[in-house]
Design a protein around this motif. Structure first.
Motif, short mmCIF file in Angstrom:
data_model
loop_
_atom_site.label_atom_id
_atom_site.label_comp_id
_atom_site.label_asym_id
_atom_site.label_seq_id
_atom_site.Cartn_x
_atom_site.Cartn_y
_atom_site.Cartn_z
N PRO A 1 0.84 -1.20 0.00
CA PRO A 1 0.00 0.00 0.00
C PRO A 1 0.88 1.26 0.00
O PRO A 1 1.97 1.24 0.56
N GLN B 1 -9.44 2.73 -2.65
CA GLN B 1 -8.15 3.05 -2.01
C GLN B 1 -8.14 2.55 -0.55
O GLN B 1 -7.18 1.93 -0.10
N ASP C 1 -7.74 -1.10 -0.41
CA ASP C 1 -6.36 -1.49 -0.72
C ASP C 1 -5.48 -1.41 0.52
O ASP C 1 -4.65 -2.29 0.76
N VAL C 2 -5.66 -0.36 1.32
CA VAL C 2 -4.85 -0.19 2.53
C VAL C 2 -5.32 -1.14 3.63
O VAL C 2 -4.51 -1.78 4.32
N THR D 1 -7.96 -4.97 -5.62
CA THR D 1 -7.64 -3.66 -6.17
C THR D 1 -7.67 -3.63 -7.70
O THR D 1 -8.19 -2.68 -8.30
#
Lengths: 202, 202
Positions: free
Chosen positions: A94, A163, A166-167, A175
């Motif tokens: 990330p 986003q 994804d983190v 993603t």
């Protein structure tokens, strides 16, 4: 680099290392290569520094699109999606900026200075998206029945949501599928005719 | 209520009051009306309690849709969007569950137990959305060229992104526009003919 750039780099480094909850002026000073008195001369508190850091992030992000007003509107939205969803990191890690942003967003309900800066960032980013959509409509590339402001809100939610996933989910985040889905969304919702993106199967 | 329900209520109350970073077994015990030894008998750590709490949230959320397999697929997706974006709170207050979720998501990069539970929740919710989309395609309500898995990822990012903005930006969040935009997205992307939603101007 200017002193301001050095200060912002030190703020970012300290934020990545400690997270916002454990961030102090001292932890930022520890990352700063110049005289510590310069830091205290320029900024009163960690809130000041973080708000300036967030303004700086926003300016950097928006300049990617403002400098490029000749660009194709569809390409601009695709590039924005790629930057927001994937960030600048190579491979599966990330993006550090995205990690820092997640932490700051979680603080917003408890910290008015951070919330207010996120509200300003939100308005500027939505305006930038709506401007690109209007430009696409004027050029005849995008459909006339699209509401630019409404589209901007949903597009922004979709790319920021991806986003965050994804983190948050790390290697298990979908993603690539999210980004492919956002590109499909842009083609299906915006494009007048059966235009396709480069490298995208229709 | 069962002891388990009481324990989960106490966990939620303590989480809302203290946030995850300051949550302790003692702060959960303080919210628990029955014998504290029951709490320690059932759960070893605050991580155990939080993971169970998150499983419980997921089950409650999914039961809204699993119990209702006769429902119209479009209506189901609209209802999911309303629950995720607006929550159950009256008026403009952010939903307490959404506030708690934002804090837990921000912990995921630093806490493997929370990350793993969020990954499980993510898969179940995406599967539920994809199942509804497949059902809509089978019934002829949704377009056959929609990829159910890809659509599920983007739809989930859009509604969770809007939820996060609602919590993060507070009164300045464009929540109504986000929800209207998601409904437009569902109509434009999924629906075979010019069907409209009740109460929605086309």
């Amino acid at each position: 680099m200017t002193t301001d750039d050095d200060i912002l780099d030190a703020t970012f480094a300290a934020l990545c290392k400690h997270g916002y909850a454990d961030l102090t002026m001292q932890s930022i000073a520890d990352e700063f290569s110049k005289s510590k008195s310069l830091l205290h001369y320029h900024y009163d508190s960690k809130e000041d520094l973080i708000v300036t850091f967030m303004e700086h992030l926003l300016e950097g992000f928006l300049s990617e699109f403002e400098d490029d007003s000749d660009a194709d509107p569809l390409d601009q939205l695709v590039r924005m999606a790629e930057i927001v969803v994937e960030g600048n990191e190579e491979g599966d890690e990330p993006d550090d900026v995205h990690m820092a942003l997640l932490g700051l967003r979680a603080q917003a309900p408890y910290d008015e200075a951070i919330r207010e800066q996120l509200v300003r960032n939100d308005r500027h980013i939505r305006d930038a998206i709506a401007d690109i959509v209007r430009e696409g409509i004027e050029q005849g590339q995008f459909r006339e029945d699209v509401d630019p402001e409404q589209f901007a809100v949903v597009f922004r939610s979709a790319i920021e949501g991806a986003q965050s996933h994804d983190v948050i989910l790390g290697d298990d985040a979908p993603t690539e599928t999210a980004l492919a889905g956002v590109k499909t969304l842009l083609l299906e919702r915006l494009i007048v005719e059966g235009e396709t993106l480069e490298g995208q199967t229709a």
